[in-house]
Design a protein around this motif. Structure first.
Motif, PDB file in Angstrom:
ATOM      1  N   SER A   1       4.104 -43.948   9.030  1.00 18.27           N
ATOM      2  CA  SER A   1       3.158 -43.133   8.260  1.00 18.27           C
ATOM      3  C   SER A   1       1.960 -42.712   9.121  1.00 18.27           C
ATOM      4  N   MET A   2       1.846 -43.376  10.291  1.00 14.92           N
ATOM      5  CA  MET A   2       0.724 -43.032  11.192  1.00 14.92           C
ATOM      6  C   MET A   2       1.276 -42.842  12.606  1.00 14.92           C
ATOM      7  N   PRO A   3       2.167 -41.840  12.760  1.00 14.59           N
ATOM      8  CA  PRO A   3       2.859 -41.684  14.052  1.00 14.59           C
ATOM      9  C   PRO A   3       1.891 -41.454  15.212  1.00 14.59           C
ATOM     10  N   PHE A   4       0.709 -40.968  14.934  1.00 16.17           N
ATOM     11  CA  PHE A   4      -0.280 -40.715  15.996  1.00 16.17           C
ATOM     12  C   PHE A   4      -0.772 -42.009  16.634  1.00 16.17           C
ATOM     13  N   LEU A   5      -0.461 -43.159  16.003  1.00 13.74           N
ATOM     14  CA  LEU A   5      -0.860 -44.443  16.598  1.00 13.74           C
ATOM     15  C   LEU A   5       0.241 -45.040  17.477  1.00 13.74           C
ATOM     16  N   GLY A   6       1.401 -44.380  17.533  1.00 13.18           N
ATOM     17  CA  GLY A   6       2.478 -44.846  18.412  1.00 13.18           C
ATOM     18  C   GLY A   6       2.842 -43.762  19.411  1.00 13.18           C
ATOM     19  N   VAL A   7       3.886 -44.040  20.193  1.00 11.37           N
ATOM     20  CA  VAL A   7       4.425 -43.033  21.128  1.00 11.37           C
ATOM     21  C   VAL A   7       5.928 -42.969  20.882  1.00 11.37           C
ATOM     22  N   ASN A   8       6.407 -41.821  20.449  1.00 11.14           N
ATOM     23  CA  ASN A   8       7.800 -41.732  20.021  1.00 11.14           C
ATOM     24  C   ASN A   8       8.758 -41.461  21.192  1.00 11.14           C
ATOM     25  N   ALA A   9       9.610 -42.443  21.455  1.00 12.21           N
ATOM     26  CA  ALA A   9      10.547 -42.341  22.584  1.00 12.21           C
ATOM     27  C   ALA A   9      11.619 -41.274  22.347  1.00 12.21           C
ATOM     28  N   VAL A  10      11.952 -41.005  21.079  1.00 16.54           N
ATOM     29  CA  VAL A  10      12.944 -39.956  20.788  1.00 16.54           C
ATOM     30  C   VAL A  10      12.348 -38.584  21.141  1.00 16.54           C
ATOM     31  N   ASP A  11      11.068 -38.396  20.823  1.00 14.70           N
ATOM     32  CA  ASP A  11      10.399 -37.152  21.235  1.00 14.70           C
ATOM     33  C   ASP A  11      10.412 -37.022  22.762  1.00 14.70           C
ATOM     34  N   GLY A  12      10.200 -38.155  23.434  1.00 11.69           N
ATOM     35  CA  GLY A  12      10.230 -38.149  24.905  1.00 11.69           C
ATOM     36  C   GLY A  12      11.600 -37.736  25.413  1.00 11.69           C
ATOM     37  N   MET A  13      12.657 -38.249  24.774  1.00 15.75           N
ATOM     38  CA  MET A  13      14.011 -37.876  25.182  1.00 15.75           C
ATOM     39  C   MET A  13      14.264 -36.396  24.890  1.00 15.75           C
ATOM     40  N   GLY A  14      13.648 -35.902  23.801  1.00 22.70           N
ATOM     41  CA  GLY A  14      13.783 -34.485  23.476  1.00 22.70           C
ATOM     42  C   GLY A  14      13.302 -33.604  24.624  1.00 22.70           C
ATOM     43  N   LEU A  15      12.219 -34.032  25.271  1.00 24.41           N
ATOM     44  CA  LEU A  15      11.709 -33.258  26.413  1.00 24.41           C
ATOM     45  C   LEU A  15      12.704 -33.271  27.566  1.00 24.41           C
TER      46      LEU A  15
ATOM     47  N   PHE B   1      16.869 -30.432  30.690  1.00 21.08           N
ATOM     48  CA  PHE B   1      18.254 -30.318  31.143  1.00 21.08           C
ATOM     49  C   PHE B   1      18.852 -28.975  30.705  1.00 21.08           C
ATOM     50  N   ARG B   2      18.587 -28.616  29.460  1.00 23.31           N
ATOM     51  CA  ARG B   2      19.185 -27.382  28.935  1.00 23.31           C
ATOM     52  C   ARG B   2      18.536 -26.131  29.524  1.00 23.31           C
ATOM     53  N   ASP B   3      17.213 -26.123  29.604  1.00 25.71           N
ATOM     54  CA  ASP B   3      16.514 -24.897  30.015  1.00 25.71           C
ATOM     55  C   ASP B   3      16.408 -24.738  31.530  1.00 25.71           C
ATOM     56  N   GLU B   4      16.333 -25.875  32.252  1.00 27.45           N
ATOM     57  CA  GLU B   4      16.128 -25.769  33.699  1.00 27.45           C
ATOM     58  C   GLU B   4      17.389 -26.121  34.484  1.00 27.45           C
ATOM     59  N   LEU B   5      17.993 -27.279  34.152  1.00 26.87           N
ATOM     60  CA  LEU B   5      19.101 -27.752  34.977  1.00 26.87           C
ATOM     61  C   LEU B   5      20.384 -26.943  34.748  1.00 26.87           C
ATOM     62  N   GLN B   6      20.740 -26.747  33.493  1.00 28.85           N
ATOM     63  CA  GLN B   6      22.038 -26.110  33.242  1.00 28.85           C
ATOM     64  C   GLN B   6      22.159 -24.697  33.810  1.00 28.85           C
ATOM     65  N   PRO B   7      21.145 -23.852  33.684  1.00 22.52           N
ATOM     66  CA  PRO B   7      21.276 -22.530  34.335  1.00 22.52           C
ATOM     67  C   PRO B   7      21.450 -22.649  35.852  1.00 22.52           C
ATOM     68  N   ALA B   8      20.753 -23.637  36.457  1.00 20.59           N
ATOM     69  CA  ALA B   8      20.897 -23.826  37.912  1.00 20.59           C
ATOM     70  C   ALA B   8      22.334 -24.260  38.243  1.00 20.59           C
ATOM     71  N   LEU B   9      22.874 -25.167  37.433  1.00 19.64           N
ATOM     72  CA  LEU B   9      24.236 -25.657  37.695  1.00 19.64           C
ATOM     73  C   LEU B   9      25.252 -24.526  37.552  1.00 19.64           C
ATOM     74  N   ALA B  10      25.066 -23.707  36.520  1.00 15.79           N
ATOM     75  CA  ALA B  10      26.012 -22.620  36.261  1.00 15.79           C
ATOM     76  C   ALA B  10      26.024 -21.607  37.395  1.00 15.79           C
ATOM     77  N   SER B  11      24.899 -21.548  38.145  1.00 16.00           N
ATOM     78  CA  SER B  11      24.822 -20.568  39.229  1.00 16.00           C
ATOM     79  C   SER B  11      25.457 -21.082  40.515  1.00 16.00           C
ATOM     80  N   ARG B  12      25.817 -22.382  40.531  1.00 18.23           N
ATOM     81  CA  ARG B  12      26.435 -22.949  41.743  1.00 18.23           C
ATOM     82  C   ARG B  12      27.952 -22.918  41.606  1.00 18.23           C
TER      83      ARG B  12
END
Ligand code: ZN
Length: 428
Positions: free
Chosen positions: A219-233, A238-249
């Protein structure tokens, strides 16, 4: 003289076509499902008995020392040796006899060994019991044609390819049963198609990423640090930076299908925080883990592949204050590539041209197979895959292989054995 001899061997393969199909069907009826590794001793014995009739000395080699070799599921490999005038050149034909589970969607009995309209049906018919039958009957046809080999041929039936091959080909290689200085060439009759020679595969880097945050009240997420949000980043990077680079190789190695000629990344799974479907707990997720499957190119190399992942994960997780991260290696398989001038490629290409009247195509596999152990552990560079059946049929419901592919591959393997053992030279 050798033309007659080649014709006699080809004629013997042709005459044994129905027997080879029946033998494939017999193997399909032995449900060697992996996991867990059912009926291995029975299947090894069926192959061993047939090899003995083909004039081979037969050994049963149990994978002593491997944790998966248990009383309930013994890991039994079989090797048949037909020795000619000399111990070498030695050609080793290797096929795995484990199959993946049948799964759903079948219209025939997956373990019935049905033969209908020129096709052998069942789990493993294509991947790769027809290939094993082709190896066995190549040797049998050579015997029936009355040919004494100048060198030696071995045929092995091995376990666990579908789960990594550690109690199978890797175990044989670790014990020097397949080894440089002993084994001159290895052919693995995996279902790559009868006109194609498979010269290797991409590398595999399986890794786990973990993000850690700090638990707090939901109920007070601002008092914690969400690891799932971290994984989202991380996923987003991976999707926005890595995959286009991989597809170009693009690799110069002829990987099929076309899409697999590039570097790829797959997220295999993710878990973090409260278990979905579990008991409700109002907490900020403090831990999240995800598993990734990165297929890398020969040209990329492992070190650069891993460094790129580490950098990207660090940068992505670093965008969120309080998130810690770790990357763990789960499995690394280096890419393999048979040298272009390998005699095993030349022998198979010559045999394919003779039997099919068409030039062979060189391909590489999108996934890995036991070639990796032949290259990395045995140190034998002259290894390829060549066998009956279509790659796309592998692991599918209503899996089948045609008898005509089986016969063609058996002919090609027999001629390649004649040449690689120094019994006849190509083109004569
Ligand atoms: Zn296979």
């Amino acid at each position: 003289m050798s033309v007659t001899l080649i014709d006699q061997v080809l004629g013997a393969v042709e005459a044994a076509a129905d027997e080879a199909a029946a033998f494939t069907a017999d193997l399909v009826r032995i449900p060697t499902v992996n996991p867990p590794g059912d009926a291995y001793p029975e299947c090894a014995r069926a192959i061993g008995e047939r090899l003995a009739r083909a004039g081979c000395e037969v050994e049963y080699l149990e994978a002593e020392g491997r944790p998966e070799h248990t009383a309930a599921h013994p890991r039994v490999n079989v090797v048949g040796t037909r020795r000619g005038a000399a111990a070498r050149p030695l050609v080793h034909l290797n096929g795995h006899f484990d199959v993946v589970p049948a799964g759903d969607g079948w219209t025939v009995d997956p373990f019935g060994g049905l033969i209908r309209d020129g096709r052998i049906y069942g789990r493993g018919a294509c991947d790769m019991k027809a290939g094993l039958a082709a190896a066995v009957f190549a040797v049998e046809a050579i015997r029936r044609a009355g040919v004494e080999l100048a060198g030696t041929v071995e045929v092995s039936g091995t376990v666990d390819e579908e789960s990594g091959g550690y109690a199978g080909v890797a175990w044989l290689a670790e014990r020097g049963r397949i080894a440089a200085g002993r084994t001159d060439a290895v052919i693995i009759p995996e279902p790559l198609g009868v006109g194609r020679i498979c010269v290797g595969h991409r590398g595999v880097y399986w890794f786990e990423v973990e993000t850690r945050g700090r638990i707090g009240h939901g109920s007070m997420p601002f008092l914690g640090v969400n690891a799932v949000d971290g994984m989202g980043l991380v996923l987003r990077a991976f999707r926005d930076e890595l995959q286009p680079a991989l597809a170009s190789r693009t690799t110069a190695v002829p990987v099929v299908p076309e899409g697999a000629r590039h570097a790829t990344l797959n997220v295999n799974g993710i878990e973090g925080g409260q278990r979905v479907g579990g008991i409700q707990t109002p907490c900020v997720a403090d831990r999240c883990r995800a598993v990734f499957d990165r297929r890398f190119l020969l040209e990329e190399g492992f070190d650069a592949t891993k460094a790129e992942v580490l950098d990207l994960v660090a940068r992505a997780a670093g965008r969120m204050p309080g998130v810690a991260h770790a990357v763990r290696d789960l499995m690394v398989v280096p890419p393999v590539r048979t040298p272009d001038d390998s005699p095993v490629i030349a022998a198979l290409a010559g045999a394919i041209a003779r039997v099919r009247g068409e030039a062979a195509t060189l391909v590489a596999s999108p996934g890995t197979y036991d070639h990796k152990h032949v290259a990395a552990i045995a140190g034998v560079p002259h290894c390829v895959a060549y066998g009956p059946g279509e790659l796309e049929m592998a692991h599918q419901p209503d899996e089948w292989c045609t008898i005509s592919d089986l016969t063609t591959a058996t002919k090609v393997l027999a001629l390649a054995v004649l040449e690689l053992t120094g019994t006849v030279a190509r083109g004569r």
